[in-house]
Write an enzyme that holds these catalytic residues in place. Structure first.
Site, PDB file in Angstrom:
ATOM      1  N   CYS A  72       0.864  -1.174   0.000  1.00  0.00           N
ATOM      2  CA  CYS A  72       0.000   0.000   0.000  1.00  0.00           C
ATOM      3  C   CYS A  72       0.899   1.222   0.000  1.00  0.00           C
ATOM      4  O   CYS A  72       1.691   1.415   0.943  1.00  0.00           O
ATOM      5  CB  CYS A  72      -0.898  -0.013   1.243  1.00  0.00           C
ATOM      6  N   CYS A 186      -0.861   3.460  -6.356  1.00  0.00           N
ATOM      7  CA  CYS A 186      -1.737   2.772  -5.404  1.00  0.00           C
ATOM      8  C   CYS A 186      -1.865   1.360  -5.936  1.00  0.00           C
ATOM      9  O   CYS A 186      -2.117   1.174  -7.134  1.00  0.00           O
ATOM     10  CB  CYS A 186      -3.101   3.449  -5.322  1.00  0.00           C
TER      11      CYS A 186
END
Length: 262
Positions: A72, A186
């Protein structure tokens, strides 16, 4: 056997899981999703700096992994140092692929799609200064793409409008008409690569860090003797079990068949 842990807010880490399985097909992987905390991109830095190390501490205590990967970008850019201080095992982070993007671009104009938290980080500023100082780096926050990717993995139609707005948010900026390379900052976003390419309306190359992360995981586990055959992996969530049922088919493709709650 100690297993690598891949941690994300939701199913975005599937992009990293897929590349890791290619290199370590028989590794019994634990995939952890913090659905109770989704989305990270809307949380404060203080919240994430406290939440992520605490969750990973619980995961390490339960599963005794040999390493942890924070799949992440938002969590990595904010909490990576905190996690490394808290754990006594290797921790692999995720950073925007600014360096390779700067080597790929032909026009000198690069786009960066990420969450609001990621694109505003000083760490991203430093990467841009170090590796793309002679390039034009356009940034755009597209948190809605997280939900579009989650919908796609559930077998639903992702929100086309949010995908189109993400690309127009880059191309519509000054210099955007020369954009030829987009960094997907992302881990959810590579799951929408085809849709984003279509929304661009012209040739654009996309890059993310999944392959590099997988190579790092393989390197750090190079001395591990994995089973001769694929061993079932585990999906663990901080959310409700009913919320993840729709993702079972997607994860089954990568050997993740056990589902648990943290």
């Amino acid at each position: 056997m100690p297993s690598p842990v891949i941690f994300d807010t939701g199913v975005g880490g599937l992009s990293v899981l897929g590349e890791t399985v290619k290199l370590l097909p028989n590794a019994p992987i634990v995939y952890a999703a913090d659905y109770a905390g989704l989305p990270y991109g809307m949380k404060s830095e203080a919240e994430l700096a406290a939440r992520v190390p605490a969750l990973l501490g619980r995961l390490v205590e339960r599963y005794k992994p040999q390493l942890v990967t924070i799949a992440c970008n938002t969590a990595s850019t904010i909490a990576l140092d905190h996690v490394r201080s808290a754990l006594d095992i290797p921790v692999v982070g995720t950073v925007p692929a600014i360096k390779p993007a700067s080597e790929m671009t032909r026009t000198g104009v690069i786009g960066l799609l990420g969450t609001r938290a990621t694109i505003r980080q000083p760490y991203v500023d430093r990467l841009a200064t170090d590796f793309a100082a002679d390039k034009l780096l356009l940034r755009h926050a597209a948190p809605e793409l997280v939900y579009a990717a989650e919908a796609k993995l559930r077998g639903e139609q992702p929100d086309v409008r949010s995908i189109e707005e993400a690309m127009s948010g880059l191309i519509g900026q000054a210099g955007g008409t020369e954009l030829d390379t987009v960094i997907l900052a992302c881990t959810h976003f590579p799951l929408l690569r085809e849709e984003l390419a279509s929304a661009a309306g012209r040739p654009v190359q996309f890059i993310d860090g999944a392959q590099g992360i997988a190579r790092r995981i393989a390197y750090l586990t190079i001395n591990t003797i994995w089973p001769d055959e694929r061993t079932d992996g585990i999906f663990v969530t901080t959310g409700e079990m009913a919320e993840i049922e729709a993702y079972r088919p997607a994860f089954a493709e990568y050997g993740i068949s056990r589902f648990e709650k943290l």
